[in-house]
Structure formats: structure tokens, C-alpha cells
Design a protein around this motif. Structure first.
Motif, mmCIF file in Angstrom:
data_model
loop_
_atom_site.group_PDB
_atom_site.id
_atom_site.type_symbol
_atom_site.label_atom_id
_atom_site.label_comp_id
_atom_site.label_asym_id
_atom_site.label_seq_id
_atom_site.Cartn_x
_atom_site.Cartn_y
_atom_site.Cartn_z
ATOM 1 N N ILE A 121 43.017 50.940 60.356
ATOM 2 C CA ILE A 121 42.931 49.922 61.412
ATOM 3 C C ILE A 121 43.550 50.468 62.703
ATOM 4 O O ILE A 121 42.983 50.333 63.797
ATOM 5 N N TYR A 152 42.749 42.368 51.721
ATOM 6 C CA TYR A 152 42.423 41.312 52.707
ATOM 7 C C TYR A 152 43.260 40.060 52.437
ATOM 8 O O TYR A 152 43.558 39.304 53.350
ATOM 9 N N LYS A 160 40.291 39.592 59.558
ATOM 10 C CA LYS A 160 39.807 40.239 60.786
ATOM 11 C C LYS A 160 40.446 39.582 62.022
ATOM 12 O O LYS A 160 40.927 40.285 62.923
ATOM 13 N N GLU A 161 40.464 38.237 62.034
ATOM 14 C CA GLU A 161 41.034 37.552 63.203
ATOM 15 C C GLU A 161 42.518 37.865 63.349
ATOM 16 O O GLU A 161 43.011 38.090 64.456
ATOM 17 N N GLN A 184 37.101 37.347 57.023
ATOM 18 C CA GLN A 184 36.983 36.881 58.406
ATOM 19 C C GLN A 184 38.371 36.512 58.970
ATOM 20 O O GLN A 184 38.710 36.886 60.095
ATOM 21 N N LYS A 227 42.909 41.345 64.711
ATOM 22 C CA LYS A 227 42.524 41.394 66.135
ATOM 23 C C LYS A 227 43.704 41.036 67.038
ATOM 24 O O LYS A 227 43.838 41.557 68.150
ATOM 25 N N ILE A 277 36.147 46.029 64.270
ATOM 26 C CA ILE A 277 35.609 45.522 63.000
ATOM 27 C C ILE A 277 34.249 44.897 63.303
ATOM 28 O O ILE A 277 34.165 43.855 63.961
ATOM 29 N N TYR A 283 33.573 47.972 58.538
ATOM 30 C CA TYR A 283 32.961 46.778 57.920
ATOM 31 C C TYR A 283 33.840 46.407 56.738
ATOM 32 O O TYR A 283 34.221 47.260 55.933
ATOM 33 N N MET A 284 34.167 45.109 56.633
ATOM 34 C CA MET A 284 35.034 44.633 55.538
ATOM 35 C C MET A 284 34.220 43.796 54.559
ATOM 36 O O MET A 284 33.852 42.665 54.856
ATOM 37 N N THR A 322 31.912 41.415 58.444
ATOM 38 C CA THR A 322 32.644 41.052 57.224
ATOM 39 C C THR A 322 31.672 40.308 56.307
ATOM 40 O O THR A 322 30.711 39.681 56.779
#
Ligand code: UDP
Length: 250
Positions: free
Chosen positions: A97, A193, A121-122, A118, A125, A133, A108-109, A136
Motif C-alpha cells: 500500500i 482486510y 479501501k476507504e 470497500q 485512502k 486501489i 485490486y482487492m 474491490t
């Protein structure tokens, strides 16, 4: 030339977290979307590989395998060898990351319960504003959905595909689809995750440092006891093996 320590037939690289990042970057540059496989073996992987020949062979074909757990570190010590450091799955994930944030590698997750990737990911970020990314998808897909997921991944052609379906499913999934996936590297990352989405808390640093993270996880998720029972069997096997580097299917 790789510098590996082999435990019961499973090769694992003697690398630091930073070196694992550098090797991943090298693989990205050389791969040309040929789906190089990166795994993070722990005791469960090694023990499962002693009863499943296909899995045993898959683990041997990685381009990089990072030492994920304390059991692997002990397995090396029993051979009078040592890894440079332990690299927990989430720590390797964060390294990639960070590299994506600095250098733009696309990620890609795949995997985890609906929404988890998701949310992860947020959260990422917020910490790494430039992280790239590109997609997802949850890890509970039917055969039909699987085709669509692979199509989406191939449309995006990420540098790194993270696959979090739990072991051995994630390594088998990567292996089975490696010839159709247009990604540079694909790597299995278990419950990473769930941590990043704040669903599971990692152990405090001092517990991680003294190698007791497994015990912390056991206290929080007692249902893992069945999985962790392989540890004493593993230690027994490695301790008494004539050749500790050889596995059941060698
Ligand atoms: N999982 C999934 N699809 C499946 C089975 C599991 O996406 O069919 C996910 C699950 O939601 C969890 C991860 O895979 O996030 C497995 O985590 P586990 O704790 O088993 O992995 P570990 O960190 O112990 O390797």
C-alpha cells in the motif's frame, strides 16, 4: 538467486519487509501481466501441504514467500537457521500500500465479506491519499460471478491482485486462474482486510514482538483453537524429522 529456508518441503524467503517490497516491485516490472505468485506461509499452510499434494506443489511455485508466523521462525531455528524477520501478512500488505501511494502501482482487492474490502479501501485512502486501489470485490462469489470478477480484474489489469479467501482457498484460486489473470503479481492475504476495515484488532505491538500474536487471536476468536492445534503437531514433526527440509510429497 533466492535465499530461502525450506520447512517440510515449503520454501520461504529470508527477506526483510523492505526487501519483500523491493522484490515485489522487481516482479511487477518483469512480469508483463504473467501473474507471479506471492504467498505468506504459516504453520497451517505447511501442515495442510503435508496432506494435500496439489497444495504442496502450489506453495513450491511461488516467486516470493514471506515468513508470516512465529511457527515458521521456530521451524527455521530447529534447523539452526534464522529468518531476518517475521513479516505478518498485514505488514506486507501495508508495505505494498505504501509503495502504491508513493509510486502509483495499481491494486485490486478481492475477498472478504461483502463491503469489507470497500471499507478497508476507504480507511486506507484516509491514511494514504495517493494509494491506487482500482477495484474491490467480496470473496463469496458463485461460478457465474467468478467469471465477471475475472473479467473486471482483466479490464483493470492491476499491478497487484490481493486475494483474501483464507488458506488454502486463496492460493489454490490464484494457481487455478493464474493463466487467465492479467495481473503482474497475485498474493494471498487471509484476514488482512478485516483488520484494515477495523473488524478485528491486531495485538498490541509488545505482544506481536514477543511472538504471542497467535495467543491474542485465540483469546479473541476461541473458535480458532481447532486451527491452532496443528502447532504442537508441527513442532513435533519438524523436531523429529531426519531431514527437516523435506515434506511428505518430496
Ligand atoms: N473468505 C472469503 N471467501 C470465502 C472464505 C473466506 O472471502 O469463501 C474471507 C473471510 O471473510 C476472511 C478471510 O477470507 O476475511 C479468511 O480469513 P482468515 O482469518 O481465515 O485468514 P488468516 O488471516 O488466518 O490467514
Amino acid at each position: 538467486m533466492r535465499d530461502t529456508i525450506t520447512i517440510l518441503g515449503v520454501p520461504i524467503d529470508r527477506v526483510t519487509r523492505n526487501e519483500a517490497g523491493t522484490i515485489t516491485e522487481k516482479l511487477i516490472k518483469e512480469s508483463n501481466k504473467s501473474c507471479k505468485m506471492i504467498f505468506a506461509p504459516n504453520v497451517e499452510f505447511i501442515m495442510y501441504a503435508q496432506k494435500d499434494e496439489e497444495y504442496f506443489k502450489i506453495l513450491k511455485q511461488s516467486s516470493l514467500s514471506t515468513p508470516d508466523s512465529i511457527g515458521v521462525i521456530i521451524g527455521a531455528k530447529l534447523q539452526k537457521k534464522s529468518f531476518k524477520e517475521r513479516i505478518p501478512g498485514q505488514s506486507y500488505f501495508r508495505k505494498i500500500i505504501e509503495l502504491s501511494n508513493e509510486k502509483g502501482y495499481s491494486i485490486y482487492m478481492l475477498g472478504g465479506k461483502p463491503e469489507i474490502a470497500q471499507i478497508a479501501k476507504e480507511n486506507l485512502k484516509k491514511l494514504f491519499p495517493n494509494v491506487n486501489i482500482v477495484g474491490t470485490h467480496h470473496g463469496y462469489f458463485s461460478e457465474n460471478e467468478e467469471k465477471e470478477v475475472i473479467e473486471e480484474i482483466n479490464r483493470l489489469q492491476p499491478n497487484v491482485l490481493f486475494v483474501a479467501l483464507g488458506a488454502p482457498k486463496q492460493e489454490k484460486w490464484i494457481y487455478e486462474h493464474r493463466n487467465e489473470l492479467k495481473v503482474d503479481v497475485a498474493t494471498g492475504q487471509g484476514g488482512t482486510y478485516d483488520y484494515e476495515a477495523g473488524r478485528i484488532k491486531r495485538a498490541p505491538i509488545f505482544i506481536q514482538k514477543i511472538g504471542m500474536e497467535w495467543f491474542w487471536r485465540l483469546c479473541r476468536e476461541p473458535s480458532r483453537i481447532k486451527r491452532q492445534l496443528v502447532l504442537p503437531v508441527y513442532l513435533f514433526k519438524v523436531f523429529f524429522a531426519k531431514d527437516k527440509t523435506k515434506g511428505k510429497f518430496d
